[in-house]
Write an enzyme that holds these catalytic residues in place. Structure first.
Site, PDB file in Angstrom:
ATOM      1  CB  SER A  52      -1.004   0.086   1.225  1.00  0.00           C
ATOM      2  OG  SER A  52      -1.885  -0.958   1.535  1.00  0.00           O
TER       3      SER A  52
HETATM    4  N1  SAH Z   1      -0.992  -4.538   3.699  1.00  0.00           N
HETATM    5  C1  SAH Z   1       0.363  -5.325   2.658  1.00  0.00           C
HETATM    6  C2  SAH Z   1      -0.887  -4.793   1.340  1.00  0.00           C
HETATM    7  C3  SAH Z   1      -1.183  -5.509   0.620  1.00  0.00           C
HETATM    8  S1  SAH Z   1      -2.286  -5.623  -0.264  1.00  0.00           S
HETATM    9  C4  SAH Z   1       1.264  -4.524   2.664  1.00  0.00           C
HETATM   10  O1  SAH Z   1       1.198  -3.640   3.997  1.00  0.00           O
HETATM   11  O2  SAH Z   1       2.397  -4.655   1.372  1.00  0.00           O
HETATM   12  C5  SAH Z   1      -4.036  -6.146  -0.149  1.00  0.00           C
HETATM   13  C6  SAH Z   1      -3.330  -7.642   0.006  1.00  0.00           C
HETATM   14  O3  SAH Z   1      -4.860  -9.095   0.076  1.00  0.00           O
HETATM   15  C7  SAH Z   1      -2.622  -8.591  -1.089  1.00  0.00           C
HETATM   16  O4  SAH Z   1      -1.763  -9.335  -0.679  1.00  0.00           O
HETATM   17  C8  SAH Z   1      -3.857  -9.720  -0.946  1.00  0.00           C
HETATM   18  O5  SAH Z   1      -3.651 -11.305  -0.948  1.00  0.00           O
HETATM   19  C9  SAH Z   1      -5.098  -9.754   0.574  1.00  0.00           C
HETATM   20  N2  SAH Z   1      -6.492 -10.653   0.358  1.00  0.00           N
HETATM   21  C10 SAH Z   1      -7.649 -10.766  -0.526  1.00  0.00           C
HETATM   22  N3  SAH Z   1      -8.458 -10.921   0.232  1.00  0.00           N
HETATM   23  C11 SAH Z   1      -7.248 -11.495   0.939  1.00  0.00           C
HETATM   24  C12 SAH Z   1      -8.359 -12.699   2.172  1.00  0.00           C
HETATM   25  N4  SAH Z   1      -9.974 -12.927   2.175  1.00  0.00           N
HETATM   26  N5  SAH Z   1      -7.474 -13.335   3.582  1.00  0.00           N
HETATM   27  C13 SAH Z   1      -6.511 -12.845   3.377  1.00  0.00           C
HETATM   28  N6  SAH Z   1      -5.701 -11.761   2.703  1.00  0.00           N
HETATM   29  C14 SAH Z   1      -6.031 -11.739   0.925  1.00  0.00           C
END
Ligand code: SAH
Length: 202
Positions: A52
């Site tokens: 993000s």
């Molecule tokens: N907080 C992260 C941002 C990642 S983007 C960072 O700081 O890098 C969002 C993430 O949510 C992705 O990796 C995606 O695979 C995950 N995601 C989407 N749906 C999900 C679910 N149902 N359970 C767990 N993770 C999920």
């Protein structure tokens, strides 16, 4: 990054600003993007996902209103960056990611950056993490079509859930408090996140 992208906008919580100053973001971006680690942008981390934008991480952390002793669930581990920032702000952090390869990489990133105490789980985080509930706060880094009920139910009384809610491509970051009368929505701002998949996602 902290001065230009966070303080220069509307992030005012000094604990959050200090936490973001301490976490080395370059540990959480792919090697070929290291020179862009402090850009004002989300960056690709593989498997179609992103780390993000620093500003959104700060907004989510600020909205969690953490003071130090809390147990927090971070849904959507991705690179592990947001979990590391939360680890600077709370006592105990569990984070859950649905893509095993990302969870594996996040575990390594967290370890290398000095946040080995964050527990990384693999699974559908739209259903929360029942075996570790309840939580004082839950942060979701992916967009849900509506308020994820199961996550809300895993909050302590007065606990906070911060989650982007809306349609694909355009959402509002909602701050919800668990109260005896039911979910109280404190405020929301426009945002854009990748979709939360799974049972209570898209
Ligand atoms: N907080 C992260 C941002 C990642 S983007 C960072 O700081 O890098 C969002 C993430 O949510 C992705 O990796 C995606 O695979 C995950 N995601 C989407 N749906 C999900 C679910 N149902 N359970 C767990 N993770 C999920």
């Amino acid at each position: 990054m902290v001065d230009a992208q966070l303080r220069g906008r509307d992030v005012v919580d000094e604990r959050v600003l200090a936490a973001m100053e301490r976490v080395p973001r370059e540990f959480f971006v792919p090697e070929n993007l290291r020179d862009r680690a402090y850009d004002d942008a989300a960056l690709p981390i593989g498997d179609g996902q992103t780390i993000s934008q620093p500003y959104m991480v700060a907004r989510i952390c600020e909205a969690l209103s953490l003071t130090g002793p809390e147990h927090v669930l971070d849904v959507g581990t991705g690179s592990g960056y947001q979990a590391a920032v939360i680890a600077e702000l709370a006592e105990e952090v569990d984070t859950i990611e649905r893509i095993p390869e990302l969870a594996e990489r996040a575990r390594a990133n967290l370890e290398a950056a000095g946040y080995g105490r964050v527990s990384v789980h693999v699974g559908d985080g739209s259903r929360g993490l029942p075996e570790r509930a309840p939580f004082d706060a839950i942060a979701v880094a992916a967009a849900a079509p509506e308020l994820p009920r199961t996550l809300y139910k895993q909050l302590e009384p007065r606990g906070r859930l911060v989650v982007p809610v809306g349609r694909r491509g355009m959402q509002r970051l909602e701050v919800i408090v668990r109260s005896p009368e039911g979910p109280a929505v404190l405020r929301s701002v426009p945002c854009r996140f990748v979709p939360l998949l799974g049972e209570e996602g898209f």
